[in-house]
Scaffold this motif. Structure first.
Motif, mmCIF file in Angstrom:
data_model
loop_
_atom_site.group_PDB
_atom_site.id
_atom_site.type_symbol
_atom_site.label_atom_id
_atom_site.label_comp_id
_atom_site.label_asym_id
_atom_site.label_seq_id
_atom_site.Cartn_x
_atom_site.Cartn_y
_atom_site.Cartn_z
ATOM 1 N N GLU A 93 0.837 -1.199 0.000
ATOM 2 C CA GLU A 93 0.000 0.000 0.000
ATOM 3 C C GLU A 93 0.870 1.246 0.000
ATOM 4 N N GLU A 143 -3.638 10.063 8.553
ATOM 5 C CA GLU A 143 -3.557 9.339 7.280
ATOM 6 C C GLU A 143 -4.864 9.593 6.528
ATOM 7 N N LYS A 193 -5.346 8.774 3.074
ATOM 8 C CA LYS A 193 -5.589 7.799 2.009
ATOM 9 C C LYS A 193 -4.673 6.609 2.205
ATOM 10 N N ARG A 194 -5.138 5.505 1.681
ATOM 11 C CA ARG A 194 -4.241 4.348 1.575
ATOM 12 C C ARG A 194 -4.517 3.697 0.235
ATOM 13 N N LEU A 195 -3.566 3.786 -0.652
ATOM 14 C CA LEU A 195 -3.761 3.317 -2.017
ATOM 15 C C LEU A 195 -3.069 1.972 -2.232
ATOM 16 N N LEU A 196 -3.601 1.212 -3.143
ATOM 17 C CA LEU A 196 -3.004 -0.077 -3.471
ATOM 18 C C LEU A 196 -1.740 0.157 -4.297
ATOM 19 N N LYS A 209 0.980 -10.993 -8.898
ATOM 20 C CA LYS A 209 0.422 -12.336 -9.043
ATOM 21 C C LYS A 209 0.134 -12.600 -10.518
ATOM 22 N N ARG A 268 -4.871 9.741 -6.200
ATOM 23 C CA ARG A 268 -5.384 8.450 -6.653
ATOM 24 C C ARG A 268 -4.345 7.791 -7.542
ATOM 25 N N VAL A 269 -4.397 6.491 -7.614
ATOM 26 C CA VAL A 269 -3.496 5.801 -8.527
ATOM 27 C C VAL A 269 -3.944 6.094 -9.945
ATOM 28 N N LYS A 270 -3.033 6.610 -10.722
ATOM 29 C CA LYS A 270 -3.404 6.941 -12.093
ATOM 30 C C LYS A 270 -3.177 5.745 -13.010
ATOM 31 N N THR A 271 -1.977 5.230 -12.970
ATOM 32 C CA THR A 271 -1.688 4.039 -13.780
ATOM 33 C C THR A 271 -0.760 3.121 -12.992
ATOM 34 N N ARG A 272 -0.728 1.912 -13.469
ATOM 35 C CA ARG A 272 0.211 0.940 -12.913
ATOM 36 C C ARG A 272 1.116 0.540 -14.069
ATOM 37 N N SER A 302 -2.383 -17.926 -3.395
ATOM 38 C CA SER A 302 -2.884 -17.467 -2.100
ATOM 39 C C SER A 302 -3.008 -18.681 -1.191
#
Lengths: 428, 394, 697
Positions: C173, C184, C186-189, C215, C235-239, C621
């Motif tokens: 995160e 805190e 936000k907590r983003l992936l 994964k 926010r997450v824009k791209t990965r 998992s």
């Protein structure tokens, strides 16, 4: 003038008869006897939900029939592994297979063979829903299933989203159709009919008053006896005890002691064949010699085998009369025996009817799920369908309110006879 | 002469009886007994007509200038299950994948991109992270930063792969599935399942879920509404007081039916959807609305969503909107372009409360409405045949 | 009397003489057995002194080093703030004088320090304490503790110093703190195992690296994520995915923002390890990211055809944006990259060529200006504001190297005043982290065991059957008490594991000399600790779900009341405290490409972060172990379980922390079960019934 007067009176007569026809007292929902209607004695309901069939107003009927199919797929969802219901599930499957094979001998659908896509609904958690998704992905046109209450409900809800016509032939849970999902029809009499028949028989025919209920602790037991419990209360004979047991239990000492404590006039058992047979033996051994009544799943050779002589005189309900003088039934029994080398049971017979209805609906409507649904639910095409299990009568919720039968064990055999409910409704 | 008069009298009586008879037969129809004044039914309403609609609607938002989308103009499939407005874009769950409308164009994402299944039944967007959570027929897919990751019942603690509803609540994500309600704590990467063994449900079937007022509300299929208090971790249930599937004895006494299809909480009101009518609950009192006694278009409600004081009911006969006082409903014409806006100035039909119908030139793409989302400016609906966008008329 | 004494002495000497040979032989046999060679020096202390991992003797033999990991510099360039990872301190170092001025204890295992642009405040992420300290640099005191997600590592401040972005490495995160409130927000992936963070010059974009792969389907090509956060919307824009790469430790932007560069390793784990000699196992380099929606991602190697520069850690761009410095921690070097040449290369190459560059070791001479030797295990770096000096944390030398960026020479080293003496275990740690023992320096132990854990990849250690018996990398944390080693359990000791066979199958060069091997074994047996399981079990108090799962773990009967066969019970093969019976078992997980052998029962301590699971990593998992890969109930009896029961079991498994905490299982409640194990002659370490103090508070 005379002519005018005569025609006036004729018209008046017609009008009156029309009025009287229009005002004819409808059967209560679910063929509920008048004195068992919920709140019937003190309050008319603000709204009754199942007075008219729920239409499906969604789109989809415009979808063209595919032209490149090599098989017309029909789904099967039933208990085929990992459950005590496997024998019933396999019988249901055989009933379907016979219907499909016969339909294919008759040319399938416009020369294209039907193919049964078989799915076991007892897999991982909530497998029934996942299996309906699999059938959706397989492009089945309709499916038949299942037996277990929970799995059938789970499948039904998934069906709603995926819009696949569903015919149920093995689960007498009345609440299936009462979800108002316009995608399923019931071709087996439900537990409402069984409960009302038992209530009529126990309280009115046999004039017993104090009934103890012992039921399996599952949805089949809980929902199954609900209408009996409520009917008993409404006719002023509330059940004196409702006690539970688990599938797989073999010793019922505590429950039997509680039954003895309340000293009932009769005991009603609701459960699977094996456990209920053991209960009968232990009840008798404990000196409980009151009449015993039971649910449909007790109409089973296993019950007779385990309960032996203790089973004598026990009366249950059954969704059809396997001894009926019905040429269709005789033919089916022979063909089934020739194909599988064994006698069909209630699940096989109802599945055979259900699958034949699906096949007929597909042939009539064409390859369009929405049109198949329309045919299945139009209350015309299959209203009064004469199947191997007898005449199927649908109510406005697509429940089968056709005849329910009583089965009495005599000399180690089930003797079937019409239920008092049948007599009541036919008199109306 | 007398004879003639008698003859005439007989004829008059005959005609009168005929009328009576026909009218007696005609009362058999089950359609709602509305007093509908069709106005301007001929075609394009003048500005004045919208002014009339706005005036009649009072506080209620009114939508018009409907624009519809189908496969012909970019949707991957006509069957649309759900819709969500996410800033400048609109997310639509269809039977053919996730469709995203942005800058006037549709873009589709499917299993090839990582969706759990192409049939997307539910969408919610985390206001905290912007992540999009998609309930599909094949699991719960998290769409974050352009990447898809799917939780299934095999690879995670999720209860079941068929997801009917999704609700984001801060760091938590709730799902309604065929195997129970699932609660995913994104901080702990931990699933909890609520079902018949640890919640007041008879069976684990859940159909809708929403968050509000420190609580989670679950539409339990056959179990009414389940309330989960996040602080106390306690449950309570709201079930149909008459306990009967086939009837409702008294209106306004609780949940109209135990088979619930949708639940939405906003502005202190819990709104419930069922296939048997709808409910309003303010924490103390229940109100029930049927098509026969209110402006509600149909008792058969696929879904509902409350935004501020207004609830949007997705019925099989159109879109009904309501704020507790006024109904504004939208219904397309089946046989010709355009449709109607139906306004009922009162929560229930009474002698003084009537439904007025206004013809409008544009309407929904289909009356079988399955999903809805709205904000101050617009409403989007997902239907059995396409997606529609309505502008808020001001 | 004297005679009598003499006789006694003679007898004793005689006895000793008589005993010497058998004792010597026995010792020789023992050493041969433990080391799997016949010429290891016979010296008891080499093992029995340096392998002790607790108690006074351990403390007497070993030292706590500073082990500088990351550092920051004051805006005026005069002061360095150095994170001392092992001693859990923040050091204030006078950059010019080269002196440690202040030492401030911080949280456990600090990772990164960042300083606000006014130079008044520092933030230190405490990776093993799940918090960040806010430190007033004027009073030099901790003024606030920011509670993060699990494993706070890399950090970056927003340009206005209002927000702090923290990569929570164990929880995958990014925490965002509003520093005005300390909350805190936000907590983003993030990607898997996020590590480093950097912000673009315009302040609109934050990049967060990640070390471990995402994964993916079993044995499919890998990728690692660079998470792009829109710093305006938070926010997450791209990965951004880097295919066939992992261990992306750090990232930096050029001052103009035209490029970002990140370190990475490109493993070839899908081919047999025989390829080491062919130069095809691990390659090292950096990624080049063109910011923007259509920006490309290019991977370039810093390796040469016959030389590797393993384990790139930090990357720092010079203030003029023309050079980048990479600390190559496996070869004790800092590499200097000419970014102008990189720009030119990218501009003049086709996309196809750029893709091919990712595997081209002949290309580095075009853009690697030079390689500067530095102290042991260079990690974090910082460049002075004027760009003249590059400061390098020489982690395993307890020094800060000072490089003149004009001459590319290591001008001096600042001694951080560590213990000075190099203990055997410390020497072992240096060996562990250094690629010198591998063919052409291709990789170090650390490469596949980052932070001495596991890299999450599956390898084929090509022995007898090429392409057969692929195995999942195992952790080296706290493994002293749980021999045998290797999935097939063939290695009874770390000596054997890391000795001859290691060189044959892995390093493909001369085996370690005995001194290095002993040191390496000492480090592995004594110096590697499990991080605390703060996410799932911070204090030993189990959650209700974990408690229910514990009951499932120790259950003896199925839901239907049937007794579970002894060997099918969880706790029988996985008994506490190590949660392994140290025996070989067959749980039905053999694949078609596996030899028909049982596997060493793995320990379950800190299992939560050890995925993928099973010997070949096929289970992504914990749930999949049973839902997907155990159809016949051979890996315990689970098919009767409801989904929530399996969830509870998984929650309990995730709660299992280091073995030292499990004195609770000697409680009356579990004694009968565990005694029964003992009766059945299964391994059970009573640990002398010792209570653990840490668990009792």
């Amino acid at each position: 003038m005379k002519k005018v007067i005569r025609s006036f009176f004729i018209f008046l007569l017609l009008s009156i008869s029309a009025f009287s026809f229009g005002q004819e007292k409808k059967h209560n929902y679910g063929n509920t006897p008048d004195d068992m209607v919920p709140y019937g004695r003190f309050q008319e309901a603000y709204i009754n939900f199942f007075d008219t069939p729920q239409p499906f107003t969604g789109a989809g009927r415009e979808k063209p029939e595919p032209t490149d199919l090599k098989e017309v797929r029909i789904g099967f969802l039933g208990p085929l592994d990992s459950t005590a219901l496997v024998p019933q599930g396999k019988m249901m499957l055989k009933g379907c297979e016979l219907a499909i094979e016969q339909a294919n001998k008759e040319g399938g659908y416009k020369g294209i063979p039907f193919k049964l896509m078989v799915h076991n609904d007892f897999g991982l958690w909530g497998a029934a829903a996942n299996k309906v998704v699999e059938m959706y992905d397989e492009h089945v046109w309709a499916f038949l299933g299942s037996i277990d209450d929970i799995n059938t409900h789970v499948a039904l809800r998934a069906t709603l989203k995926m819009e696949i016509p569903m015919v149920n032939s093995g689960d007498p849970d009345p609440t299936l159709c009462e979800t108002r999902i316009p995608w399923m029809i019931h071709v087996i009499s439900d537990d409402r009919q069984s409960c009302y028949a038992l209530a009529e028989y126990i309280y009115k025919v046999k004039k017993l008053k104090r009934v103890a209920v012992m039921r399996v602790d599952s949805r089949y037991g809980r929902v199954g006896v609900k209408e009996f419990r409520e009917a008993a209360r409404r006719i002023d004979h509330p059940i004196v005890l409702e006690i539970r047991f688990l599938d797989g239990d073999t010793v019922f000492t505590k429950q039997i002691q509680r039954i003895k404590d309340v000293n009932p006039d009769a005991v009603l058992l609701w459960g699977n064949a094996e456990e209920t047979a053991l209960i009968v033996n232990q009840l008798r051994a404990a000196g409980v010699d009151v009449p015993i009544f039971g649910s449909d799943r007790m109409v089973n050779p296993t019950f007779l085998k385990i309960a032996g002589k203790n089973a004598e005189g026990i009366v249950t309900t059954c969704q059809y009369d396997p001894s009926a003088d019905n040429p269709k039934l005789e033919k089916f029994k022979k063909e089934f025996y020739d194909r599988f080398g064994e006698e069909p049971d209630v699940f096989a017979a109802h599945a055979y009817d259900g699958m034949n209805i699906i096949i007929a609906a597909i042939r009539k409507a064409g390859l369009n799920r929405y049109k198949i649904r329309d045919v299945l639910t139009d209350l015309k095409t299959f209203q009064g369908y004469e199947g191997v299990t007898g005449k199927i009568i649908f109510d406005d919720a697509w429940n089968d309110i056709g005849s329910i039968y009583m089965a009495k064990i005599h000399d180690g055999n089930f003797i079937f006879f019409p239920s008092p409910l049948d007599t009541l409704t036919s008199n109306k | 002469m007398i004879h003639l008069k008698f003859k005439k009298g007989i004829q008059v009586l005959f005609v009168a009886l005929l009328i009576l008879t026909v009218s007696a037969f005609s009362t058999d129809r089950v359609v709602n007994d509305r007093d509908e004044d069709a106005t301007d039914a001929s075609g394009v309403p003048a500005t004045g007509t919208y002014a009339q609609i706005l005036k009649a609607a009072g506080d209620m938002p009114v939508y018009g200038h409907w624009q519809s989308f189908t496969t012909e103009n970019g949707l991957p499939a006509n069957k649309a299950y759900c819709v969500r407005i996410d800033g400048d874009r609109v997310l639509v769950g269809t039977s053919g994948g996730l469709a995203v409308y942005e800058d006037g164009k549709w873009k589709t994402y499917t299993t090839k991109d990582g969706l759990g299944h192409n049939a997307v039944l539910a969408i919610d967007v985390s206001q905290l992270t912007g992540d999009v959570w998609l309930g599909t027929l094949g699991g719960l897919t998290r769409w974050s930063g352009g990447s898809f990751y799917t939780f299934t019942q095999l690879n995670s603690g999720m209860p079941n792969d068929v997801i009917y509803s999704v609700a984001c609540d801060g760091k938590d994500v709730w799902v309604a599935t065929g195997g129970g309600a699932g609660h995913y704590d994104t901080y702990k990467d931990q699933w909890e399942i609520y079902m018949e063994r640890n919640a007041p449900m008879h069976e684990p079937w859940t159909y809708g879920v929403c968050a509000g007022d420190g609580k989670i509300w679950i539409a339990a299929w056959g179990g009414g509404i389940i309330e989960f208090n996040k602080k106390t971790k306690k449950f309570r249930d709201y079930t149909d007081p008459d306990e009967q599937m086939e009837l409702d004895v008294f209106p306004d006494d609780g949940v109209v039916h135990d088979i619930t299809t949708g639940v939405s909480y906003a502005d202190g009101i819990l709104w419930v959807a069922t296939y048997f009518g709808v409910n309003w609950y303010d924490g103390a009192h229940w109100k029930t609305f049927f098509d026969k006694d209110s402006g509600l278009l149909s008792n058969f409600n696929n879904f509902n969503r409350a935004v501020g004081p207004v609830v949007y009911y997705c019925t099989d006969k159109g879109l009904s909107t309501f704020n507790g006082k006024t109904w504004v409903c939208y219904q397309r014409n089946e046989d010709k372009p355009g449709g109607n806006v139906l306004i009922t100035n009162g929560p229930k039909l009474t002698d003084g409360v009537k439904t007025t119908k206004y013809a409008v030139p544009t309407s929904l793409s289909h009356n079988f409405v399955i999903g809805v989302d709205a904000n101050d400016k617009e409403v989007w609906i997902a239907t059995s045949h396409g997606v529609s966008h309505g502008e808020r008329i001001k | 009397m004297k005679r009598k004494r003499l006789i006694i002495l003679l007898v004793v000497v005689g006895m000793l003489g008589i005993l010497y040979f058998p004792a010597h032989n026995a010792a020789r046999k023992h050493v041969n057995y433990m080391t799997a060679v016949d010429n290891h020096p016979l010296n008891c202390t080499r093992c029995h002194l340096h392998m002790i991992n607790e108690g006074p003797l351990y403390k007497a033999v070993n030292r706590t080093y500073r082990s500088p990991y990351n550092l920051a510099i004051s805006p005026d360039g005069k002061t360095l703030y150095v994170v001392a990872q092992e001693s859990s301190e923040l050091l204030v170092v006078d950059a010019q004088e080269g002196k440690v001025r202040e030492v401030l204890p911080v949280g456990k295992q600090p990772h990164t320090v960042v300083v606000t642009s006014d130079g008044k405040t520092a933030f230190v992420s405490n990776e093993w304490a799940d918090n960040v300290y806010r430190i007033d640099l004027t009073s030099f005191g901790v003024t606030d503790t920011l509670h993060t997600g699990n494993g706070p590592a890399g950090m970056v401040l927003s340009k206005d110093n209002r927000y702090l972005y923290v990569a929570n490495s164990f929880a995958n995160e990014i925490s965002i703190f509003d520093l005005s409130s300390g909350e805190e927000v936000k907590r983003l992936l993030a990607g898997h195992d996020p590590a480093g963070a950097a912000i673009s010059p315009d302040g609109k974009t934050v990049y967060v690296t990640s070390r471990r792969i995402l994964k993916r389907p079993y044995r499919k090509p890998i990728s690692v994520e660079l998470t792009e956060v829109n710093a305006v919307r938070q926010r997450v824009k791209t990965r951004k995915l880097f295919h066939d790469a992992y261990i992306m430790e750090n990232v930096d932007f050029t001052p103009s923002g035209d490029l970002a560069v990140a370190t990475l390793i490109r493993p070839k784990n899908l081919v047999p390890s025989i390829q080491v000699e062919e130069g095809f196992m691990m390659t090292h380099g950096f990624g080049v990211i063109e910011p923007g929606d259509s920006g490309r991602i290019i991977q370039l190697l810093t390796d040469e055809p016959n030389a590797y520069y393993s384990d790139p850690f930090d990357i720092v761009v010079s203030p003029d944006g023309r050079k980048a410095f990479i600390s190559s921690s496996g070869v004790d070097m800092v590499q200097v990259i000419d970014l102008d040449k990189v720009r030119k290369l990218i501009a003049t190459s086709t996309d196809k060529e750029l893709k091919e560059y990712a595997n081209n070791r002949g290309l580095s001479s075009r853009y690697v200006i030079t390689r500067i030797p530095v102290g042991a295990n260079p990690k974090g770096m910082v460049i002075s504001p004027d760009g003249k000096y590059l400061y390098v944390a020489e982690r395993l030398d307890d020094k800060i190297g000072v490089i003149n960026t004009g001459t590319y020479r290591l001008e001096r080293e600042i001694d951080l005043e560590g213990p000075g003496k190099i203990t055997v275990a410390r020497r072992g740690r240096q060996v562990f982290n250094n690629a010198g023992g591998t063919f052409q320096n291709q990789y170090a132990c650390y490469t596949c065991h980052p932070d001495a854990g596991e890299d999450g990849l599956v390898y084929n250690m090509a022995g007898v059957g090429m392409g057969r018996n692929v195995t999942n990398t195992q952790t080296l944390r706290d493994i002293a008490d749980i021999p045998p080693y290797k999935w097939n359990g063939h290695n009874q000791s770390v000596y054997k594991q890391d000795g001859m066979r290691f060189s044959t199958f892995l390093t493909r060069t001369e085996p370690f000399n005995f001194d290095d091997l002993d040191a390496l074994a000492s480090y592995i047996m004594t110096g590697i600790k499990n991080p605390p399981n703060l996410r799932y079990n911070p204090d030993g108090h189990l959650t209700p779900a974990q408690k229910r799962g514990e009951k499932v773990f120790f259950r003896t009967h199925t839901n239907c009341g049937k007794e579970i066969p002894y060997k099918s019970r969880c706790y029988v093969c996985h008994p506490p405290p190590d949660f392994t019976d140290k025996l070989l078992e067959n749980v039905g997980s053999l694949s078609e490409t596996d030899d028909s052998i049982p596997f060493d029962t793995p320990q379950l301590n800190n299992l939560f972060n050890a995925g993928p699971y099973l010997h070949d990593g096929r289970a992504q998992s914990l749930e999949e172990i049973w839902t997907t890969y155990d159809p016949g109930d051979r890996h315990g009896i689970t098919s009767d379980m409801t989904k929530d029961q399996l969830n509870d079991l998984v929650e309990f498994l995730k709660s299992i922390r280091d073995a030292k905490y499990y004195s609770k299982y000697y409680s009356e409640e579990y004694k009968p079960l565990l005694k029964a194990l003992y009766k059945h002659n299964y391994y059970y370490d009573l640990r002398n019934g010792k209570e653990n103090e840490e668990n009792n508070h």
